[in-house]
Scaffold this active site. Structure first.
Site, PDB file in Angstrom:
ATOM      1  N   ASP A 187      -4.510  45.046  98.947  1.00 50.04           N
ATOM      2  CA  ASP A 187      -3.576  45.546  97.950  1.00 50.04           C
ATOM      3  C   ASP A 187      -3.592  44.565  96.782  1.00 50.04           C
ATOM      4  O   ASP A 187      -3.139  43.419  96.909  1.00 50.04           O
ATOM      5  CB  ASP A 187      -2.176  45.644  98.559  1.00 50.04           C
ATOM      6  CG  ASP A 187      -1.160  46.274  97.614  1.00 50.04           C
ATOM      7  OD1 ASP A 187      -1.398  46.274  96.391  1.00 50.04           O
ATOM      8  OD2 ASP A 187      -0.125  46.758  98.105  1.00 50.04           O
ATOM      9  N   HIS A 188      -4.101  45.019  95.614  1.00 47.29           N
ATOM     10  CA  HIS A 188      -4.285  44.115  94.481  1.00 47.29           C
ATOM     11  C   HIS A 188      -2.964  43.643  93.879  1.00 47.29           C
ATOM     12  O   HIS A 188      -2.927  42.680  93.114  1.00 47.29           O
ATOM     13  CB  HIS A 188      -5.136  44.799  93.403  1.00 47.29           C
ATOM     14  CG  HIS A 188      -5.942  43.850  92.585  1.00 47.29           C
ATOM     15  ND1 HIS A 188      -5.389  43.007  91.656  1.00 47.29           N
ATOM     16  CD2 HIS A 188      -7.274  43.593  92.563  1.00 47.29           C
ATOM     17  CE1 HIS A 188      -6.333  42.282  91.084  1.00 47.29           C
ATOM     18  NE2 HIS A 188      -7.495  42.620  91.617  1.00 47.29           N
ATOM     19  N   ARG A 189      -1.865  44.296  94.241  1.00 44.07           N
ATOM     20  CA  ARG A 189      -0.557  43.822  93.792  1.00 44.07           C
ATOM     21  C   ARG A 189      -0.158  42.542  94.519  1.00 44.07           C
ATOM     22  O   ARG A 189       0.662  41.763  94.027  1.00 44.07           O
ATOM     23  CB  ARG A 189       0.513  44.906  94.029  1.00 44.07           C
ATOM     24  CG  ARG A 189       0.279  46.191  93.264  1.00 44.07           C
ATOM     25  CD  ARG A 189       1.232  47.280  93.709  1.00 44.07           C
ATOM     26  NE  ARG A 189       1.060  47.605  95.122  1.00 44.07           N
ATOM     27  CZ  ARG A 189       1.758  48.534  95.761  1.00 44.07           C
ATOM     28  NH1 ARG A 189       2.677  49.246  95.096  1.00 44.07           N
ATOM     29  NH2 ARG A 189       1.554  48.781  97.036  1.00 44.07           N
TER      30      ARG A 189
END
Length: 371
Positions: A343-345
């Site tokens: 998850d790039h967040r």
């Protein structure tokens, strides 16, 4: 005094449950802790036990009904107590959620339909047969006829959660190849001295758990604009059960020896496949390992299970041409492909790369996983 029994929350993600089978009938005496119903949740079918003693005055949900968490499903009272006139009402016909929706759209009365499903449950096919004029016309084209297969509660949940993941999680994927000749040799030696012998996946779970401890940001979840990291390292292991996918949890995998991980993983997988696994055993994972290597798949992309921040996809161990260090010669050695979805967040490329590199290093020095 009469007491309502409500649909319990049997898993952290449960929103409603389906009454599969009542184990009691009106008039039965019930003791505290006595099984009263089989309930299908979004994760498994479990036996719900009475939280108090009493007499069953009324069943307010029929077998096959889907009921939201907190809604009443039965009424318990004192011996000799009766339900007021008018409370009982007509029993609700057993029908699948899809059949109920289609029947409502077509104006079909479910009470006059003889269900062909389990325990007389009305299915979509029964509704179609009862209202042929309203049913979609069959298309006798190149595809021929078709059959509609209704999804179970767990299948519906998987579909919804995976669609939500693809729609809301901005993921990136990182890939690494593990030279696994030392790991393969260690597994062969362990087969002679341990029972059960650790599988490849058991070593991957252990390596992932140690990496999660070393890189706590991977052992995290994205929640409302913030990153929540967890104290415990709980690794979920994807298991293909009957017509569904379940993810039992190996709790505190970082502190468990590989041999114990092997024992726990086999027990959980067997319980997942025979339907005896509990919601508690399917909850609490902070990371997931999905292995399709046993099906001959070299590599694949796995879908992150929100709110987890990553999932590791594992391919088959195969002999491939690699460069031997330090001789520089081309040799054939066992290797396996790892794909990490992040998850790039929560995790940027460098974060995921450090984690995946550490997992690879541990697997290429497998003796470090036994200490």
């Amino acid at each position: 005094m009469a007491l309502e029994i409500v649909m319990p929350r049997l898993s952290d993600s449960m929103e409603e449950g389906t009454i599969v089978q009542w184990l009691v009938r009106p008039g039965d005496n019930v003791d505290e802790g006595q099984p009263v119903a089989e309930v299908e949740t979004d994760k498994a079918t479990v036996v719900y036990e009475a939280q108090t003693a009493g007499v069953v005055l009324e069943l307010r949900a029929s077998e096959g009904d889907s009921v939201r968490v907190g809604a009443p499903i039965a009424l318990l009272g004192e011996p000799g107590e009766s339900v007021e006139v008018g409370v009982q009402g007509a029993p609700r016909p057993k029908a699948s959620p899809l059949a109920r929706r289609i029947a409502a759209e077509r104006g079909v009365d479910l009470s006059v339909i003889a269900g062909s499903g389990p325990q007389g449950r009305v299915t979509r096919a029964d509704v179609d047969a009862a209202a042929p004029a309203a049913a979609p016309a069959a298309v006798n084209g190149a595809k021929g006829g078709s059959t509609v297969h209704e999804l179970s509660r767990s299948q519906q949940t998987i579909a919804r959660r995976m669609a939500e993941s693809r729609a809301t999680v901005p993921d990136i994927e990182l890939r690494a190849e593990v030279q696994a000749h030392e790991l393969a040799g260690l597994r062969e030696r362990l087969r002679e001295v341990t029972d059960p012998s650790p599988s490849l996946n058991d070593f991957i779970v252990k390596a992932s758990a140690l990496a999660l401890r070393a890189f706590p940001r991977v052992n995290a979840a994205y929640r409302d604009g913030a990153v929540e990291t967890f104290e415990r390292v709980n690794v979920g292991v994807a298991v293909a059960a009957k017509e569904t996918l379940l993810v039992p949890t190996i709790f505190d995998a970082d502190s468990k020896p590989v041999a114990e991980i092997a024992r726990v993983a086999r027990t959980l997988a067997a319980r997942a496949r025979d339907g005896s696994i509990t919601p508690a055993e399917l909850s609490g994972a902070t990371f997931t390992v999905s292995n399709l290597g046993m099906f001959g798949i070299d590599s694949f992309s796995a879908v992150i299970n929100p709110p987890q921040s990553a999932i590791l996809a594992v391919g088959a161990m195969r002999r491939r041409a690699v460069v031997d260090e330090p001789s520089g010669e081309i040799v054939a050695r066992p290797t396996l492909q790892l794909t990490l979805a992040c998850d790039h967040r929560v995790l940027y490329g460098a974060d995921g790369a450090r984690f995946l590199t550490y997992v690879r290093e541990l697997l290429e020095r497998p003796l470090s996983l036994l200490v």
